[in-house]
Design a protein around this motif. Structure first.
Motif, PDB file in Angstrom:
ATOM      1  N   GLY A 177     -46.905 -33.407 -39.322  1.00 24.37           N
ATOM      2  CA  GLY A 177     -46.123 -32.373 -38.651  1.00 24.37           C
ATOM      3  C   GLY A 177     -46.977 -31.220 -38.169  1.00 24.37           C
ATOM      4  O   GLY A 177     -46.709 -30.633 -37.113  1.00 24.37           O
ATOM      5  N   TRP A 178     -48.007 -30.885 -38.942  1.00 28.24           N
ATOM      6  CA  TRP A 178     -48.878 -29.776 -38.554  1.00 28.24           C
ATOM      7  C   TRP A 178     -49.678 -30.147 -37.307  1.00 28.24           C
ATOM      8  O   TRP A 178     -49.774 -29.362 -36.364  1.00 28.24           O
ATOM      9  N   VAL A 179     -50.234 -31.356 -37.288  1.00 31.17           N
ATOM     10  CA  VAL A 179     -50.998 -31.812 -36.124  1.00 31.17           C
ATOM     11  C   VAL A 179     -50.071 -31.930 -34.911  1.00 31.17           C
ATOM     12  O   VAL A 179     -50.422 -31.503 -33.802  1.00 31.17           O
ATOM     13  N   TRP A 180     -48.893 -32.495 -35.123  1.00 27.86           N
ATOM     14  CA  TRP A 180     -47.912 -32.618 -34.039  1.00 27.86           C
ATOM     15  C   TRP A 180     -47.527 -31.249 -33.502  1.00 27.86           C
ATOM     16  O   TRP A 180     -47.399 -31.036 -32.295  1.00 27.86           O
ATOM     17  N   SER A 181     -47.360 -30.299 -34.399  1.00 28.59           N
ATOM     18  CA  SER A 181     -46.984 -28.950 -34.009  1.00 28.59           C
ATOM     19  C   SER A 181     -48.080 -28.292 -33.176  1.00 28.59           C
ATOM     20  O   SER A 181     -47.794 -27.622 -32.172  1.00 28.59           O
ATOM     21  N   ILE A 182     -49.326 -28.492 -33.570  1.00 27.70           N
ATOM     22  CA  ILE A 182     -50.445 -27.931 -32.797  1.00 27.70           C
ATOM     23  C   ILE A 182     -50.503 -28.575 -31.417  1.00 27.70           C
ATOM     24  O   ILE A 182     -50.667 -27.883 -30.396  1.00 27.70           O
ATOM     25  N   LEU A 183     -50.343 -29.897 -31.353  1.00 28.07           N
ATOM     26  CA  LEU A 183     -50.358 -30.582 -30.054  1.00 28.07           C
ATOM     27  C   LEU A 183     -49.192 -30.142 -29.173  1.00 28.07           C
ATOM     28  O   LEU A 183     -49.327 -30.009 -27.951  1.00 28.07           O
ATOM     29  N   TRP A 184     -48.047 -29.918 -29.803  1.00 31.64           N
ATOM     30  CA  TRP A 184     -46.868 -29.448 -29.056  1.00 31.64           C
ATOM     31  C   TRP A 184     -47.137 -28.073 -28.453  1.00 31.64           C
ATOM     32  O   TRP A 184     -46.788 -27.801 -27.307  1.00 31.64           O
TER      33      TRP A 184
END
Length: 144
Positions: free
Chosen positions: A107-114
């Motif tokens: 979720g953290w990586v996804w959030s950064i990419l988002w």
């Protein structure tokens, strides 16, 4: 048998040639564009300051910047998705999943990419109105 002999003769002649010349001078217009799903299309196009702020929120607290951007859709931020309520719900779902999967780092990586996608969309603001880049089809056959 006659047609088979003709085919063999033509094949032998083509086999002797080192290259093939293509006599096709037509130009084709190829529009280069990416196809995205509804989740990506629901990312709002924010002004640069708001996009950077949401990106920073996504880095510090995963999903929080996405949650804020979900409410900007209701306030009139444009998205590539035609339906505002669907875009809002997709952003809410993304924010919720980013917050839940934060525990396993996904979720953290996804959030950064988002957040990076939000900044990229803000940087490309208005580019979709430009004339598309056209290119000519290239042949894979070596022509002298």
């Amino acid at each position: 048998m006659d047609s088979e002999e003709k085919n063999n003769k033509i094949f032998r002649q083509l086999k002797k040639q080192k290259s093939v010349r293509i006599a096709d001078d037509r130009t084709e217009i190829v529009v280069d564009g990416e196809k995205h799903g509804p989740l990506y299309k629901s990312i709002p196009k924010l002004p640069m300051g708001a996009a950077v702020t949401c990106c920073l929120f996504n880095i510090v607290v995963p999903g929080f910047g996405t949650l804020i951007s979900a409410f900007t859709v209701l306030c009139g931020a444009p998205t590539a998705l035609n339906r505002k309520t669907a875009a809002f719900l997709f952003n809410l779902l993304s924010a919720f999943l980013q917050m839940v999967t934060f525990i396993i780092i996904v979720g953290w990586v996804w959030s950064i990419l988002w957040g990076m996608n939000m900044v990229t969309l803000a940087m490309n603001w208005g580019e979709e109105k430009r004339t598309p880049y056209y290119c000519r089809r290239q042949s894979s056959i070596d022509v002298p």
